[in-house]
Design an enzyme around this catalytic site. Structure first.
Site, PDB file in Angstrom:
ATOM      1  N   LYS A  58       1.209  25.332 -35.603  1.00  0.00           N
ATOM      2  CA  LYS A  58       0.170  24.651 -34.815  1.00  0.00           C
ATOM      3  C   LYS A  58      -1.154  24.427 -35.548  1.00  0.00           C
ATOM      4  CE  LYS A  58       1.988  23.458 -31.986  1.00  0.00           C
ATOM      5  NZ  LYS A  58       3.114  22.499 -32.227  1.00  0.00           N
ATOM      6  N   HIS A 107       6.474  27.649 -42.347  1.00  0.00           N
ATOM      7  CA  HIS A 107       5.502  28.539 -41.692  1.00  0.00           C
ATOM      8  C   HIS A 107       5.645  29.962 -42.227  1.00  0.00           C
ATOM      9  CE1 HIS A 107       4.576  25.352 -38.970  1.00  0.00           C
ATOM     10  NE2 HIS A 107       5.659  25.438 -38.253  1.00  0.00           N
ATOM     11  N   SER A 137      -2.768  25.940 -28.704  1.00  0.00           N
ATOM     12  CA  SER A 137      -1.719  25.009 -29.099  1.00  0.00           C
ATOM     13  C   SER A 137      -0.346  25.708 -29.114  1.00  0.00           C
ATOM     14  CB  SER A 137      -2.046  24.447 -30.488  1.00  0.00           C
ATOM     15  OG  SER A 137      -1.135  23.457 -30.859  1.00  0.00           O
TER      16      SER A 137
HETATM   17  P1  A3P Z   1      -2.914  20.639 -30.252  1.00  0.00           P
HETATM   18  O1  A3P Z   1      -1.792  21.322 -29.532  1.00  0.00           O
HETATM   19  O2  A3P Z   1      -4.186  21.420 -30.224  1.00  0.00           O
HETATM   20  O3  A3P Z   1      -3.111  19.234 -29.787  1.00  0.00           O
HETATM   21  P2  A3P Z   1       1.757  21.496 -36.112  1.00  0.00           P
HETATM   22  O4  A3P Z   1       2.060  20.130 -36.633  1.00  0.00           O
HETATM   23  O5  A3P Z   1       1.467  22.477 -37.208  1.00  0.00           O
HETATM   24  O6  A3P Z   1       2.782  21.955 -35.130  1.00  0.00           O
HETATM   25  O7  A3P Z   1       0.368  21.393 -35.339  1.00  0.00           O
HETATM   26  C1  A3P Z   1       0.313  20.773 -34.080  1.00  0.00           C
HETATM   27  C2  A3P Z   1      -1.143  20.574 -33.705  1.00  0.00           C
HETATM   28  O8  A3P Z   1      -1.709  19.557 -34.559  1.00  0.00           O
HETATM   29  C3  A3P Z   1      -1.268  20.056 -32.277  1.00  0.00           C
HETATM   30  O9  A3P Z   1      -2.512  20.543 -31.809  1.00  0.00           O
HETATM   31  C4  A3P Z   1      -1.248  18.557 -32.511  1.00  0.00           C
HETATM   32  O10 A3P Z   1      -1.749  17.800 -31.446  1.00  0.00           O
HETATM   33  C5  A3P Z   1      -2.152  18.468 -33.737  1.00  0.00           C
HETATM   34  N1  A3P Z   1      -1.963  17.187 -34.443  1.00  0.00           N
HETATM   35  C6  A3P Z   1      -0.801  16.554 -34.728  1.00  0.00           C
HETATM   36  N2  A3P Z   1      -1.041  15.389 -35.337  1.00  0.00           N
HETATM   37  C7  A3P Z   1      -2.374  15.264 -35.433  1.00  0.00           C
HETATM   38  C8  A3P Z   1      -3.243  14.271 -35.972  1.00  0.00           C
HETATM   39  N3  A3P Z   1      -2.742  13.161 -36.488  1.00  0.00           N
HETATM   40  N4  A3P Z   1      -4.570  14.484 -35.904  1.00  0.00           N
HETATM   41  C9  A3P Z   1      -5.069  15.625 -35.370  1.00  0.00           C
HETATM   42  N5  A3P Z   1      -4.306  16.605 -34.842  1.00  0.00           N
HETATM   43  C10 A3P Z   1      -2.971  16.429 -34.875  1.00  0.00           C
END
Ligand code: A3P
Length: 293
Positions: A58, A107, A137
């Site tokens: 996340k 991860h 998240s």
């Molecule tokens: P939130 O749940 O706070 O919205 P991962 O890819 O490591 O699983 O992380 C997911 C988090 O990154 C989520 O956070 C997601 O919405 C956010 N995220 C994904 N794409 C993004 C982007 N293009 N810009 C900003 N945040 C992004």
């Protein structure tokens, strides 16, 4: 040893995980037997030009993965499903079919990475995100991916559970400390650290840094295209469907903001968090930004 485990949160609601050799992983409904992938990870054949995107869950893995892919390929379109492949959830017979340069997400902790990463001195991009937003998240992630986690608990019961690190990939305190030390433990590994909040504030600077690190420098116009293509709304629109849940929510693209934690943390939880953070991270200074001005 490999087993499916159900661990109760502070209110007695269970979360299902896969436990392999004492580490917890998502019990992901992927085609490949995850235990085979996890057990084979240390000996996975690695190519010199493999690029690793490493982050605690996340923290922006999908976002940075896409930036890296666009920069390395020179492409001006997003692709839908390739990032589905987390290193630890995918076996070599799948990974070996990927064309070079492969961009491999994980991860896992530094010491769990394939040995070949250290031997071949592969490039590593490490992403940090403020752990309060990460916590919120991760809560949504655990609740929404019902096939994987079968979790229906409440935030107030999830919060202490997460702080105790009983989740897949373990305690984020351990993770952050281990990765923060990589410059000392593995000074010869080319590592670029990116911070989620900085990328939100100024994506272009992050994209330029990435391009330089990857020896994939391009025109300013191209960087602008990368910025556009990897904006939250654009990615949600182009890629969200791939991760959609039955209720229509695109779980990997939820809000994409800095400071959403304020909508979840009570004053008491915030104090508990800050105290635990200080205890765990006393010897590891990371100055997170919990809001953007
Ligand atoms: P939130 O749940 O706070 O919205 P991962 O890819 O490591 O699983 O992380 C997911 C988090 O990154 C989520 O956070 C997601 O919405 C956010 N995220 C994904 N794409 C993004 C982007 N293009 N810009 C900003 N945040 C992004």
């Amino acid at each position: 040893m490999m087993s499916i485990v159900k661990i109760p949160d502070a209110g007695g609601d269970n979360i299902t995980f896969l436990e392999v050799d004492g580490h917890l992983y998502p019990n992901a409904p992927v085609d490949y037997p995850v235990e085979v992938a996890v057990k084979g990870m240390r000996d996975l054949p690695i190519r010199e030009d493999d690029v690793f995107v490493c982050a605690y869950p996340k923290c922006g893995t999908h976002w940075v993965w896409e930036m890296v892919r666009l920069l390395l390929s020179g492409d001006t379109e997003t692709v839908i499903n390739k990032e589905r492949f987390m290193l630890e959830l995918t076996g070599n017979d799948v990974l070996e079919k990927f064309p070079s340069p492969r961009i491999l997400n994980t991860h896992c902790l530094v010491e769990q990475l394939p040995r070949g990463v250290f031997e071949k001195k592969c490039k590593i991009i490490y992403i940090l995100r403020n752990p309060k937003d990460m916590a919120v998240s991760f809560f949504h992630h655990h609740k929404k991916l019902t096939k994987c986690y079968e979790y229906h608990g409440k935030w107030e019961n999830y919060f202490p559970f997460l702080l105790d690190g009983k989740v897949d990939y373990g305690s984020f305190f351990t993770y952050m400390k281990e990765w923060a030390a990589i410059g000392t433990t593995h000074p010869d590994l080319p590592t670029l650290t990116l911070v989620y909040e900085d990328l939100k504030e100024d994506p272009l600077s992050g994209i330029r840094k990435l391009a330089k690190f990857l020896n994939a420098e391009k025109s300013e116009e191209f960087y602008l295209q990368v910025k556009e293509l990897t904006s939250f709304n654009k990615m949600k629109e182009s890629k969200g469907k791939f991760f959609e849940e039955p209720d229509g929510s695109a779980i990997m693209y939820r809000k994409g903001e800095v400071g959403d934690w304020k909508n979840y943390f009570t004053v008491a939880q915030n104090e508990i968090f800050d105290r635990r953070y200080k205890e765990h991270m006393a010897d590891c200074e990371i100055n997170f930004r919990y809001t953007l001005q």
